[in-house]
Design an enzyme around this catalytic site. Structure first.
Site, PDB file in Angstrom:
ATOM      1  N   HIS A 305       1.158  -0.803   0.112  1.00  0.00           N
ATOM      2  CA  HIS A 305      -0.310   0.272   0.094  1.00  0.00           C
ATOM      3  C   HIS A 305       1.272   1.290  -0.056  1.00  0.00           C
ATOM      4  CE1 HIS A 305      -3.092   3.414   1.628  1.00  0.00           C
ATOM      5  NE2 HIS A 305      -4.199   1.834   0.765  1.00  0.00           N
ATOM      6  N   GLU A 354      -2.303  13.280  12.717  1.00  0.00           N
ATOM      7  CA  GLU A 354      -3.404  13.094  10.680  1.00  0.00           C
ATOM      8  C   GLU A 354      -4.844  13.800  11.285  1.00  0.00           C
ATOM      9  OE1 GLU A 354      -3.448   9.374   9.457  1.00  0.00           O
ATOM     10  OE2 GLU A 354      -1.148   8.994   9.071  1.00  0.00           O
TER      11      GLU A 354
END
Length: 443
Positions: A305, A354
């Protein structure tokens, strides 16, 4: 255009809006533009003639220092009916929930998750409907970012707002917004974003009866497109897909309140005419909008990923090694493929903080309008069910049809506000989603 609304019972419904964006726009972020609502306004070969056409005045607005490199220099000349200096004395006013860091609560190594924000007030406009969730840095140091939610039930009337602290990224989630700026008109809907440069005045009107969404206030370097490097000349957010307004002016007298955010405080003054009276402008500083569905996503075609940096839409740079002031990642509908690979983002502890906004579709069982915050080096990743499902799944190309998210990364630790801690609805048990991951060692 598809829109979302809230019914009397507080449920989110989807419908087709009767409001169609018929405005004319210019295209190309980073370009120099010139536009005039009245022909013959723009002077030729100069910006400050002795007499401006039609009895107008010339006014410079700069977004970067005068000596900034040519490619990054942001300034425009506005040719307006009356100069901005004509206003009453500014008076400081209180702001209940629209706040500026630092905040009282300490930055914490926790996984936060909140549901959508819905105001309980009967009549509140965009500015009064802003509530700060979290933030870092300061407009005094000109670094950092603050994240706000807005929930509005009324248009701004006889009022304009300017933010001298930072540029504002506006992200509608429910209902469209009519942004009347000094540079012209932007109609912005769910699935689009708009950026209002620092100091530019705007009046926000609702295109539907209710509007909710988010505002990211950038105290650092102005947002710009990231470099593409080995991606090549196209991909991610393409220059031509950014829309810039054409000149549109208001010429009427009457009291208008100018609310200015400056150094973390709110100030009001009175203007005896509409300050949105720019008949023509030219330059490289301007508001703009972008349709997130035009983002050209990148991804792996073999194994593993990829890092979220391949989804970077816009960036406010800081340190090239430690991380950005803040980056904006567009997570849009896309194909996910990979051989003998865990297809979702795995478990990770990143050096950046984040902050996620879920705008459409599903993410971890959350409803659209939800947000999450994970400070740097706080571990996170797939929940127990997702981890188990993807670990044993039969691999093949998978289409993520209905997911629209913005992921923000900043190199700085982020504090939450008292509003986020006690008013914004927390998603109970969010951190327990990992408790059910079994020990498989030796299996």
């Amino acid at each position: 255009m598809t829109q979302q609304a809230v019914d009397a019972g507080g449920r989110v419904t989807t419908s087709v809006s009767s409001v169609v964006d018929t405005n004319t726009y210019q295209s190309g972020l980073g370009n120099e533009f010139e536009t005039e609502a009245l022909p013959g306004t723009l002077p030729i070969g100069q910006n400050s003639p002795q007499k401006v056409a039609h009895g107008l005045v010339s006014e410079l607005m700069s977004g970067t220092t005068f000596g900034a490199p040519r490619a990054l220099n942001r300034r425009s000349y506005l040719f307006r009916i009356r100069p901005s200096v004509q206003h009453s004395k500014f008076e400081q006013v209180a702001s209940k929930n629209f706040l500026t860091p630092p905040f009282t609560l300490p930055a914490a190594p926790l996984d936060y998750c909140w549901g959508p924000f819905r105001t309980s007030e009967a009549s509140v406009d965009f500015i009064d409907g802003l509530a700060t969730i979290c933030g870092t840095g300061s407009p005094h140091s000109q670094s950092g970012v603050a994240f706000h939610a807005y929930s509005a039930t009324a248009s701004m009337r006889d009022r304009v707002f300017g933010n001298a602290d930072g540029e504002m990224l506006i992200v509608p989630h429910i209902g469209g917004l009519h942004l009347a700026t000094e540079y012209g008109i932007l109609d912005v809907y769910a699935g689009e974003i708009a950026v209002i440069p620092r100091g530019v005045r705007v009046r926000v009107e609702l295109l539907d009866g209710y509007a909710a969404g988010f505002v990211c206030e950038n105290f650092g370097l102005p947002l710009r497109l990231p470099e593409l490097g080995l991606v090549g000349s196209n991909g991610l957010a393409n220059v031509a897909d950014f829309k810039i307004p054409v000149a549109a002016y208001e010429d009427h007298d009457g009291a208008v309140q100018w609310t200015q955010k400056f150094a973390g405080n709110m100030w009001n003054c009175e203007v005896d005419h509409s300050p949105l009276d720019v008949v023509a402008w030219r330059g490289s500083l301007y508001p703009y909008k972008y349709d997130l569905h035009r983002f050209v996503g990148m991804g792996t075609s073999t194994v593993d990923h990829p890092d979220p940096s391949i989804f970077c839409l816009l960036t406010s740079p800081s340190d090239p090694i430690l991380g950005p002031n803040f980056d904006i990642m567009a997570i849009t509908p896309r194909w996910v493929v990979g051989d003998h690979t865990f297809l979702a983002p795995g478990f990770h502890r990143n050096c950046v903080t984040e902050f996620i906004m879920l705008l459409q579709g599903q993410f971890g069982g959350l409803e659209p309008g939800s947000t999450t915050l994970t400070n740097s080096y706080t571990p996170h990743g797939p929940d127990a069910e997702t981890q188990g499902t993807l670990r044993d799944a039969v691999l093949g190309p998978m289409k993520v049809e209905d997911q629209l998210m913005l992921l923000f990364e900043t190199r700085f630790p982020v504090q939450i506000t008292d509003f986020a801690n006690s008013v914004l609805p927390a998603v109970e048990g969010y951190s327990k989603q990992w408790d059910g991951i079994p020990k498989r060692f030796g299996q």
